[in-house]
Design a protein around this motif. Structure first.
Motif, short mmCIF file in Angstrom:
data_model
loop_
_atom_site.label_atom_id
_atom_site.label_comp_id
_atom_site.label_asym_id
_atom_site.label_seq_id
_atom_site.Cartn_x
_atom_site.Cartn_y
_atom_site.Cartn_z
N ARG A 48 56.02 -88.87 -5.80
CA ARG A 48 55.67 -90.10 -6.51
C ARG A 48 56.17 -91.32 -5.73
O ARG A 48 55.49 -92.35 -5.65
CB ARG A 48 56.27 -90.08 -7.92
CG ARG A 48 55.54 -89.09 -8.84
CD ARG A 48 56.00 -89.22 -10.28
NE ARG A 48 57.25 -88.53 -10.52
CZ ARG A 48 58.27 -89.02 -11.20
NH1 ARG A 48 58.22 -90.25 -11.68
NH2 ARG A 48 59.36 -88.30 -11.40
N TYR A 73 47.05 -87.42 -7.90
CA TYR A 73 47.86 -88.14 -8.89
C TYR A 73 47.02 -89.16 -9.63
O TYR A 73 45.95 -89.58 -9.15
CB TYR A 73 49.07 -88.82 -8.26
CG TYR A 73 48.81 -89.69 -7.04
CD1 TYR A 73 48.74 -91.08 -7.14
CD2 TYR A 73 48.66 -89.13 -5.77
CE1 TYR A 73 48.53 -91.89 -6.03
CE2 TYR A 73 48.46 -89.92 -4.65
CZ TYR A 73 48.39 -91.30 -4.79
OH TYR A 73 48.18 -92.08 -3.67
N GLN A 127 47.15 -81.74 -4.05
CA GLN A 127 48.15 -82.74 -4.41
C GLN A 127 47.46 -84.08 -4.67
O GLN A 127 47.17 -84.84 -3.75
CB GLN A 127 49.21 -82.88 -3.32
CG GLN A 127 50.05 -81.63 -3.10
CD GLN A 127 50.93 -81.31 -4.28
OE1 GLN A 127 51.79 -82.10 -4.68
NE2 GLN A 127 50.74 -80.13 -4.86
N SER A 187 54.45 -80.26 -3.34
CA SER A 187 54.68 -81.71 -3.39
C SER A 187 55.77 -82.14 -2.42
O SER A 187 55.66 -83.15 -1.71
CB SER A 187 55.06 -82.15 -4.81
OG SER A 187 54.00 -81.97 -5.70
N ILE A 206 51.84 -86.59 -10.84
CA ILE A 206 51.26 -85.72 -9.82
C ILE A 206 50.38 -84.67 -10.50
O ILE A 206 50.74 -84.13 -11.56
CB ILE A 206 52.37 -85.02 -9.00
CG1 ILE A 206 53.32 -86.08 -8.40
CG2 ILE A 206 51.76 -84.17 -7.90
CD1 ILE A 206 52.68 -87.09 -7.49
#
Length: 381
Positions: free
Chosen positions: A50, A228, A226, A253, A72
């Motif tokens: 993040r 978000y 991955q 991640s 995420i």
């Protein structure tokens, strides 16, 4: 190396995939997390990634994201499922570009949304006069749309970039008609020219009406899953209320975060140069082969190119002839909001080896020419 003419799917360049760098990042991630990996990542996901997403946004937009607003997900598709599934109830109306990502359309249809397509152009994206007209028509029917969905940068399938003027007008219309905007920026940072994209809608938003979706998959590898979304309260909590997976892989991640923390600029420069060269090779071969009968978009970045074919094209015949040479592409109807038959195709150029693009697109050009028929023959079909 076996020749692969699969101009399908939004996959990055496999030949610049940083295997050794990710091996080193994996070791760092495992040593850093160790036994903490026995825990669930949680609905917002690994903090290190993040923080990287915030840094990535600041790199391009000049301002960071609040890490507490970032969640995420398993690729941008899970983000789309969560966001769209939260704000669409069966029968709800949503607005989007008349041509848009088939996966997004699939989720909207699964949610039983009424999809309203808005005309667009291939340079500057969704037409704001047309959007305003659609919103007026809906209001006259007492219909309030759940949101406006747009792929603002390097749009899939056309490669359009929503202009700054249109972004500002979209925000004004969202305010006037009291609706949200879902900004899908999954192709952000895949740039072939310097600074081609205006400020993000999320950055420009003055009144908490934009939910941002992005991903690391398209600049690294889809297999890493991955992505978000970025949403402020109360929307973040509403979306999380529909999430039940315990979070996506903290190890994956952490590996991505460790790698990009040191190599983001370097990797983007390398992979964008490679993908841009492939795009130019596709365009060059199209110019040689079908410039007298076809038109196409000139991508400033992203993974896709859109070709408009003559109305005299037999779409089944193209597929048959191209298939004889194992040339894959995506049909335009897959991206039309109603699924209408259209004389267009989409090419994804990042995956095929540069050395094979001329041959593969050459076969496609031959197929396009061979698929031209008399209008009477098309009518008979």
């Amino acid at each position: 190396m076996e020749k692969d003419f699969a101009f399908t799917g939004g996959r990055p360049d496999p030949f610049t995939f940083p295997t050794e760098g990710l091996i080193e990042a994996s070791e760092k991630a495992l040593r850093k997390l160790g036994g903490d990996l026995v825990n669930y990542p949680g609905e917002q996901g690994y903090l290190g990634l993040r923080e990287l997403a915030s840094m990535r946004f600041e790199r391009r937009e000049g301002v960071p994201l609040n890490v507490d607003d970032i969640s995420i997900t398993s690729g941008s598709m899970q983000a789309l499922e969560l966001v769209l599934g939260t704000f669409i109830q069966p029968g709800d109306t949503v607005l989007t570009e008349e041509y848009t990502y088939s996966g997004t359309l699939g989720i909207m249809r699964h949610c039983k949304a009424n999809i309203v397509g808005v005309p667009m152009d291939y340079i500057d994206g969704m037409n704001m006069d047309a959007l305003e007209e659609k919103l007026k028509e809906l209001k006259a029917q007492n219909i309030k749309p759940s949101f406006i969905y747009t792929t603002s940068n390097h749009q899939n399938p056309t490669s359009a970039i929503l202009s700054l003027e249109r972004r500002e007008r979209m925000l004004e219309l969202a305010e006037e008609y009291d609706t949200l905007i879902v900004e899908d920026d999954c192709y952000g940072d895949i740039d072939f020219v310097p600074n081609p994209t205006p400020d993000a809608l999320y950055k420009l938003d003055p009144s908490n009406r934009v939910i941002l979706i992005a991903t690391f998959s398209k600049i690294l590898g889809c297999g890493l899953r991955q992505g978000y979304f970025v949403a402020k309260s109360p929307y973040k909590e509403m979306i999380h209320a529909n999430r039940w997976d315990g979070g996506c892989s903290a190890l994956a991640s952490a590996i991505v975060a460790e790698f990009f923390k040191e190599h983001l600029d370097e990797h983007l420069a390398k992979t964008n140069a490679a993908v841009g060269a492939k795009c130019r090779a596709v365009v060059g071969t199209l110019r040689e082969g079908v410039s007298d009968i076809c038109t196409w978009t000139e991508p400033r970045g992203g993974l896709f190119l859109w070709i408009d074919l003559p109305e005299t094209t037999d779409m089944d015949k193209i597929a048959e002839i191209a298939g004889q040479h194992n040339v894959g592409y995506s049909t335009g109807s897959a991206f039309h909001y109603r699924g209408d038959p259209v004389k267009s195709i989409r090419l994804a150029y990042a995956y095929t080896h540069l050395d094979y693009i001329g041959e593969g697109i050459g076969y496609l050009c031959d197929a396009i020419r061979a698929a031209q028929v008399e209008p009477a023959d098309l009518a008979a079909d």
